[in-house]
Enzyme design. Structure first.
Site, short mmCIF file in Angstrom:
data_model
loop_
_atom_site.label_atom_id
_atom_site.label_comp_id
_atom_site.label_asym_id
_atom_site.label_seq_id
_atom_site.Cartn_x
_atom_site.Cartn_y
_atom_site.Cartn_z
CB CYS A 1 -28.68 31.34 160.67
SG CYS A 1 -27.51 31.61 162.03
CG HIS B 1 -24.87 30.02 158.83
ND1 HIS B 1 -25.67 31.14 158.76
CD2 HIS B 1 -25.38 29.14 157.91
CE1 HIS B 1 -26.58 30.98 157.83
NE2 HIS B 1 -26.44 29.78 157.30
CG HIS C 1 -29.15 28.54 154.94
ND1 HIS C 1 -27.99 29.29 154.95
CD2 HIS C 1 -29.41 28.34 153.61
CE1 HIS C 1 -27.57 29.51 153.72
NE2 HIS C 1 -28.41 28.95 152.89
#
Length: 343
Positions: free
Chosen positions: A259, A307, A319
Site C-alpha cells: 500500500c 493502510h 490502493h
C-alpha cells in the site's frame, strides 16, 4: 504464493534486505501470535471470513513495520560505509605523518644523531611513548607539534573504528531479526490462504467478490474532480497507470506494490519523495478533513495508519489492497479513515 523484496532500484524482485526492527515492528510482531491454521468443522463461513480478514490486517501491519525497519537499515548501511571511508582516510593520514617523521629521523641520523622523541616514536611501541607527555620537553617545538598532531589523529582513528564496529554489530544483529520478522509475515499470509482454501468453493468465491481481495468492475468516473497541484496531478496519473498490477508485500514498484509502496512510487513519478511507510506518509504534508479531500491526497486507515491509498475524487481511492489482490479503485470509506494528507 511467492514473496519478494524490492531491489535497490525500483522493482519487486530482491533477496531479503538487511533491516532493523523498530518499536513499531516489535509491536506488530507481538500481534502475530498463534491463530488457527485451518477452519474447524464447526466454524461458520462468516467466522472463517472474519478470521481471514484479521490475518490479512495483521500481515499488513507487519509489512509496514518491516518497511520502516528496511528504511532504517538503508540509513544504517550508508552510515557504515561512511565510517569505513573515514577510517581508511584516517589511516592514510597517519601513515603519511609517520612517514614524514621517519624521514626526519633518518636525516637526523645521517647528520650524527636522532632526536630522542623521534627515536621512541619510531620504536615498536610509539603509542606508549605518546602517553609519556613529560618527555615532550625534549623535543623541538616543530617536532612536538607534529607528534601532538599524530597523537590526535590516532585517537580520532580509534574512535572512528569503534563507531564503525558498533554500526557493523547492529547490522549483523538485524540480519537475524529481519529473517524472523519476514517469517512472521509470510506465516500470517499462509494461514489466511489455508483458511480461504478450507471454505467451500461457493463461499470462497463469495468472499473474494465481497472482500477487498476480490476484483472490482470498471473504474468509476472520477474525472470531474481537479487536483490541487501539478505534482498531485502527476501522482494521480501514475497511480492510475498502476491499476491492475499485483500487491506484493514490501514492494514499491514498478511491477508490484504494497500500500505505501504504491503511494511512494506514484509521487516519485511526480518528483516528490515520500517516506516509505504509511505511518510516516500521513505526516508528509498538510492534514485536511475527509470532507475537504481532493484528488492526490493521501488517505490513511485504521488508528495505527497501517493502510494508505490515494484519493482520486468522487469518493474513490486507488490502493494496493492485500496479497492476492491487484491495485484498484475502492470507496474511500472501505475502512475507518484516520487522516487525509495533502502533499
Amino acid at each position: 504464493m511467492g514473496f519478494h523484496r524490492r531491489p535497490a532500484q525500483p522493482g519487486i524482485d530482491r533477496s531479503t534486505r538487511v533491516t532493523v526492527l523498530s518499536a513499531a515492528a516489535v509491536t506488530a510482531a507481538a500481534a502475530l501470535g498463534a491463530t488457527p491454521v485451518g477452519a474447524a468443522p464447526q466454524d461458520k463461513p462468516s467466522e472463517v471470513r472474519a478470521e481471514v480478514d484479521r490475518l490479512y490486517a495483521q500481515a499488513e501491519k507487519a509489512t509496514e513495520a518491516f518497511n520502516e525497519a528496511d528504511e532504517r537499515a538503508d540509513r544504517l548501511r550508508a552510515q557504515v560505509e561512511r565510517a569505513r571511508d573515514s577510517v581508511a582516510r584516517g589511516q592514510e593520514r597517519i601513515n603519511r605523518m609517520r612517514g614524514a617523521l621517519g624521514a626526519l629521523a633518518g636525516a637526523q641520523y645521517r647528520e650524527g644523531g636522532i632526536d630522542p622523541a623521534l627515536q621512541l616514536m619510531l620504536s615498536s611501541d610509539p603509542d606508549g611513548y605518546l602517553d609519556k607527555a613529560t618527555t615532550l620537553d625534549r623535543v623541538s617545538a616543530r617536532h612536538a607539534g607534529q607528534l601532538v598532531d599524530l597523537r590526535r589523529a590516532q585517537r580520532g582513528l580509534a574512535q572512528q573504528r569503534a563507531e564503525a564496529g558498533r554500526k557493523l554489530a547492529e547490522l549483523e544483529k538485524s540480519r537475524t531479526l529481519v529473517a524472523r520478522h519476514k517469517r512472521a509475515v509470510e506465516h500470517k499470509l499462509a494461514q489466511a490462504r489455508r483458511l480461504l482454501n478450507s471454505l467451500p468453493s461457493k463461499e470462497r468465491k463469495e468472499y473474494e467478490r465481497s472482500s477487498r481481495t476480490g476484483s472490482r468492475p470498471e473504474p468509476p468516473d472520477v474525472k470531474g474532480a481537479a487536483a490541487p497541484s501539478s505534482r498531485a496531478a502527476a501522482a494521480i496519473a501514475a497511480a492510475r497507470s498502476a491499476v491492475g498490477r499485483p500487491y506484493v508485500w514490501g514492494a514499491n514498484g514498478p511491477s508490484g506494490f504494497d500500500c505505501s509502496g504504491l503511494t511512494q512510487w506514484s509521487y516519485a513519478q511526480a518528483g516528490v519523495g515520500l517516506p516509505r511507510t504509511s505511518q510516516a506518509q500521513r505526516y508528509a504534508g498538510r492534514q485536511v478533513s475527509l470532507a475537504e479531500a481532493r484528488p492526490g491526497d493521501l488517505v490513511t486507515y485504521r488508528d495505527d495508519a497501517s493502510h494508505i491509498g490515494m484519493y482520486m475524487g468522487n469518493g474513490q481511492v486507488v490502493h494496493a489492497p492485500y496479497p492476492g489482490a491487484r491495485v484498484r479503485y475502492d470507496p474511500v470509506g472501505m475502512m475507518p479513515v484516520s487522516s487525509v494528507t495533502r502533499v
